[in-house]
Scaffold this motif. Structure first.
Motif, PDB file in Angstrom:
ATOM      1  N   MET A  81      84.310 -33.642 -86.212  1.00 41.56           N
ATOM      2  CA  MET A  81      85.368 -34.230 -84.944  1.00 41.56           C
ATOM      3  C   MET A  81      84.938 -33.606 -83.458  1.00 41.56           C
ATOM      4  O   MET A  81      84.645 -34.494 -82.787  1.00 41.56           O
ATOM      5  CB  MET A  81      86.388 -33.175 -85.014  1.00 41.56           C
ATOM      6  N   LEU A  82      83.983 -32.713 -84.074  1.00 45.06           N
ATOM      7  CA  LEU A  82      82.787 -31.613 -82.381  1.00 45.06           C
ATOM      8  C   LEU A  82      82.253 -33.515 -82.557  1.00 45.06           C
ATOM      9  O   LEU A  82      81.937 -33.579 -81.488  1.00 45.06           O
ATOM     10  CB  LEU A  82      82.638 -30.865 -83.140  1.00 45.06           C
ATOM     11  N   ARG A  83      81.527 -34.253 -83.194  1.00 41.30           N
ATOM     12  CA  ARG A  83      80.512 -35.192 -83.049  1.00 41.30           C
ATOM     13  C   ARG A  83      81.172 -36.083 -82.312  1.00 41.30           C
ATOM     14  O   ARG A  83      80.985 -36.983 -81.199  1.00 41.30           O
ATOM     15  CB  ARG A  83      79.557 -35.644 -83.555  1.00 41.30           C
ATOM     16  N   ALA A 113      71.557 -34.000 -78.449  1.00 41.59           N
ATOM     17  CA  ALA A 113      70.837 -33.032 -79.858  1.00 41.59           C
ATOM     18  C   ALA A 113      71.992 -31.768 -80.436  1.00 41.59           C
ATOM     19  O   ALA A 113      71.749 -32.175 -81.463  1.00 41.59           O
ATOM     20  CB  ALA A 113      70.157 -31.665 -79.176  1.00 41.59           C
ATOM     21  N   VAL A 114      72.739 -32.555 -79.734  1.00 46.49           N
ATOM     22  CA  VAL A 114      73.879 -31.102 -80.781  1.00 46.49           C
ATOM     23  C   VAL A 114      74.617 -31.319 -81.194  1.00 46.49           C
ATOM     24  O   VAL A 114      74.891 -31.516 -83.397  1.00 46.49           O
ATOM     25  CB  VAL A 114      75.350 -30.842 -79.889  1.00 46.49           C
ATOM     26  N   ALA A 115      74.979 -32.760 -81.094  1.00 44.77           N
ATOM     27  CA  ALA A 115      75.582 -34.091 -82.173  1.00 44.77           C
ATOM     28  C   ALA A 115      74.767 -34.410 -83.239  1.00 44.77           C
ATOM     29  O   ALA A 115      75.132 -35.198 -84.739  1.00 44.77           O
ATOM     30  CB  ALA A 115      76.036 -35.831 -81.185  1.00 44.77           C
ATOM     31  N   MET A 116      73.286 -35.015 -82.829  1.00 41.25           N
ATOM     32  CA  MET A 116      72.385 -35.071 -84.651  1.00 41.25           C
ATOM     33  C   MET A 116      72.550 -33.904 -84.964  1.00 41.25           C
ATOM     34  O   MET A 116      72.332 -33.790 -86.638  1.00 41.25           O
ATOM     35  CB  MET A 116      70.970 -35.484 -83.706  1.00 41.25           C
ATOM     36  N   ILE A 117      72.796 -32.566 -84.905  1.00 44.32           N
ATOM     37  CA  ILE A 117      72.381 -31.638 -85.997  1.00 44.32           C
ATOM     38  C   ILE A 117      73.306 -31.265 -86.818  1.00 44.32           C
ATOM     39  O   ILE A 117      73.584 -30.810 -87.437  1.00 44.32           O
ATOM     40  CB  ILE A 117      72.359 -30.001 -84.596  1.00 44.32           C
ATOM     41  N   THR A 118      74.973 -31.843 -85.699  1.00 51.28           N
ATOM     42  CA  THR A 118      75.925 -31.702 -86.568  1.00 51.28           C
ATOM     43  C   THR A 118      76.238 -33.107 -86.995  1.00 51.28           C
ATOM     44  O   THR A 118      76.671 -32.717 -88.897  1.00 51.28           O
ATOM     45  CB  THR A 118      77.222 -31.656 -86.207  1.00 51.28           C
ATOM     46  N   ASP A 119      75.594 -34.267 -87.171  1.00 50.22           N
ATOM     47  CA  ASP A 119      75.745 -35.090 -88.050  1.00 50.22           C
ATOM     48  C   ASP A 119      74.073 -34.715 -89.837  1.00 50.22           C
ATOM     49  O   ASP A 119      74.639 -34.736 -90.523  1.00 50.22           O
ATOM     50  CB  ASP A 119      74.527 -36.188 -87.930  1.00 50.22           C
ATOM     51  N   LEU A 120      73.501 -33.364 -89.191  1.00 40.41           N
ATOM     52  CA  LEU A 120      72.567 -32.710 -90.724  1.00 40.41           C
ATOM     53  C   LEU A 120      73.527 -31.844 -91.977  1.00 40.41           C
ATOM     54  O   LEU A 120      73.044 -32.382 -92.485  1.00 40.41           O
ATOM     55  CB  LEU A 120      71.831 -32.068 -90.458  1.00 40.41           C
ATOM     56  N   ALA A 139      85.451 -40.638 -91.196  1.00 40.32           N
ATOM     57  CA  ALA A 139      85.130 -40.293 -89.175  1.00 40.32           C
ATOM     58  C   ALA A 139      83.673 -40.673 -89.723  1.00 40.32           C
ATOM     59  O   ALA A 139      83.164 -40.323 -88.419  1.00 40.32           O
ATOM     60  CB  ALA A 139      85.808 -38.736 -89.283  1.00 40.32           C
ATOM     61  N   ASP A 140      82.785 -39.751 -90.679  1.00 40.02           N
ATOM     62  CA  ASP A 140      81.019 -39.305 -90.339  1.00 40.02           C
ATOM     63  C   ASP A 140      81.079 -40.656 -89.951  1.00 40.02           C
ATOM     64  O   ASP A 140      80.152 -40.648 -89.112  1.00 40.02           O
ATOM     65  CB  ASP A 140      81.307 -38.276 -91.712  1.00 40.02           C
ATOM     66  N   PRO A 141      80.616 -42.057 -91.060  1.00 39.81           N
ATOM     67  CA  PRO A 141      79.721 -42.753 -90.103  1.00 39.81           C
ATOM     68  C   PRO A 141      80.517 -43.355 -88.470  1.00 39.81           C
ATOM     69  O   PRO A 141      79.708 -43.888 -88.060  1.00 39.81           O
ATOM     70  CB  PRO A 141      80.118 -43.790 -90.935  1.00 39.81           C
ATOM     71  N   ILE A 142      81.422 -43.438 -88.913  1.00 43.40           N
ATOM     72  CA  ILE A 142      82.274 -43.514 -87.067  1.00 43.40           C
ATOM     73  C   ILE A 142      81.441 -42.485 -86.392  1.00 43.40           C
ATOM     74  O   ILE A 142      80.954 -43.147 -85.176  1.00 43.40           O
ATOM     75  CB  ILE A 142      83.461 -43.199 -87.136  1.00 43.40           C
ATOM     76  N   ALA A 143      81.707 -41.714 -86.743  1.00 46.81           N
ATOM     77  CA  ALA A 143      81.108 -40.075 -85.119  1.00 46.81           C
ATOM     78  C   ALA A 143      79.336 -40.642 -85.535  1.00 46.81           C
ATOM     79  O   ALA A 143      79.073 -40.763 -84.032  1.00 46.81           O
ATOM     80  CB  ALA A 143      81.405 -38.884 -85.652  1.00 46.81           C
ATOM     81  N   ALA A 146      78.761 -43.954 -82.737  1.00 44.96           N
ATOM     82  CA  ALA A 146      79.590 -43.550 -82.192  1.00 44.96           C
ATOM     83  C   ALA A 146      78.296 -42.606 -81.122  1.00 44.96           C
ATOM     84  O   ALA A 146      78.073 -43.765 -80.233  1.00 44.96           O
ATOM     85  CB  ALA A 146      81.082 -43.225 -81.547  1.00 44.96           C
ATOM     86  N   ILE A 147      78.273 -42.099 -81.297  1.00 40.59           N
ATOM     87  CA  ILE A 147      76.580 -40.991 -80.850  1.00 40.59           C
ATOM     88  C   ILE A 147      75.712 -41.865 -80.273  1.00 40.59           C
ATOM     89  O   ILE A 147      74.816 -41.986 -79.522  1.00 40.59           O
ATOM     90  CB  ILE A 147      76.351 -40.395 -81.104  1.00 40.59           C
ATOM     91  N   MET A 148      74.846 -42.548 -81.664  1.00 38.31           N
ATOM     92  CA  MET A 148      73.981 -43.637 -81.015  1.00 38.31           C
ATOM     93  C   MET A 148      74.039 -44.986 -80.331  1.00 38.31           C
ATOM     94  O   MET A 148      73.416 -45.474 -79.522  1.00 38.31           O
ATOM     95  CB  MET A 148      73.251 -43.875 -82.246  1.00 38.31           C
ATOM     96  N   GLY A 149      75.244 -45.429 -80.752  1.00 40.62           N
ATOM     97  CA  GLY A 149      75.396 -46.512 -79.539  1.00 40.62           C
ATOM     98  C   GLY A 149      75.799 -46.683 -78.164  1.00 40.62           C
ATOM     99  O   GLY A 149      75.303 -47.184 -77.349  1.00 40.62           O
TER     100      GLY A 149
END
Length: 263
Positions: A81-83, A113-120, A139-143, A146-149
């Motif tokens: 959700m943070l992402r 960078a925070v979004a990518m780290i939380t993805d890991l 939600a995980d694949p959507i997030a 969403a950030i990459m797009g």
């Protein structure tokens, strides 16, 4: 003829009946004690399964619903959700002051960078600590997308990245996601090492483009993005191959099972 006294024959009928009633009561009490000392415990057994066909205690359904609802609010889902919340913030920072201010671009890079780290971490935490939920699966694949797009579209809109690169990456990501759903009835396509390397390379390349780099770093980011595009295409084709093999195998197994059932 004198009969045997009632006391010698086991007591009066009333006394015998009283002893029988007492024994029955003791037996019932023993059964209640055994059920109360079982693995479920007295409170859990009465809240979930009364066992006598009666209605469950008041509030039992509400308590169960509260437990199920609380399970959604775990660490992995909170990171997801943070992402999602970081996406509009990233876009605002990326486009602030025309989109070319190095300070705003640095802040946008920090959000990315925070979004990518939380993805890991969120997926690893969910699998390791059994925190997988239906919300997280959706939600995980959507997030991720969403950030990459958002980053790719902003970069292309600002003229920093060709639109065809954005189209190739986003087209591959959306296409593979759709393909996974189409073949999920036959099985799950596991994430490959190539796919993980692709995700890492994409994140590094896009992050370098978000920063206002110049000189040799600007040249380096071009080659990192080129590697990301190549990995995107190659791994995408490999996923298509796996989906075709998985579908054929699933169809064959279903046909064999149907033949065996008919036989």
């Amino acid at each position: 003829m004198t009969g045997v006294p009632a006391s010698a024959a086991g007591g009066s009928p009333g006394a015998h009946g009283a002893r029988s009633s007492t024994a029955a009561a003791d037996g019932a009490a023993s059964e209640v004690s055994a059920s109360a000392s079982g693995p479920a415990g007295p409170l859990q057994a009465s809240a979930t399964d009364p066992g006598d066909g009666s209605r469950p205690p008041r509030g039992a359904k509400i308590a169960a619903a509260a437990v199920n609802q609380a399970s959604v609010w775990n660490v992995a889902n909170l990171l997801t959700m943070l992402r999602l919340l970081l996406v509009p913030g990233f876009v605002a920072l990326m486009l602030a002051d025309g989109g070319y201010d190095p300070a705003w671009r640095s802040l946008a890079w920090a959000a990315f960078a925070v979004a990518m780290i939380t993805d890991l971490f969120d997926g690893h935490l969910a699998r390791t600590y059994n925190l997988v939920t239906d919300f997280g699966k959706i939600a995980d694949p959507i997030a991720d997308k969403a950030i990459m797009g958002a980053a790719l579209i902003c970069l292309s809109a600002l003229g920093d990245l060709p639109w065809w690169v954005t189209a190739v990456i986003l087209g591959r990501e959306l296409g593979i996601t759709l393909l996974r759903f189409l073949v999920i009835r036959y099985g799950v396509i596991p994430a490959s090492r190539g796919g993980k390397l692709k995700t890492l390379t994409q994140g590094v390349a896009v992050g370098m483009y978000v920063l206002a780099l110049t000189g040799w770093l600007a040249t380096l980011r071009f080659w990192v993005m080129a590697a990301a595009v190549v990995l995107t295409v190659v791994t995408g084709l490999d996923y298509v191959r796996q989906a075709v093999v998985l579908r054929r195998r699933g169809i064959a197994e279903r046909a064999a099972a149907l033949e065996e059932k008919e036989a």
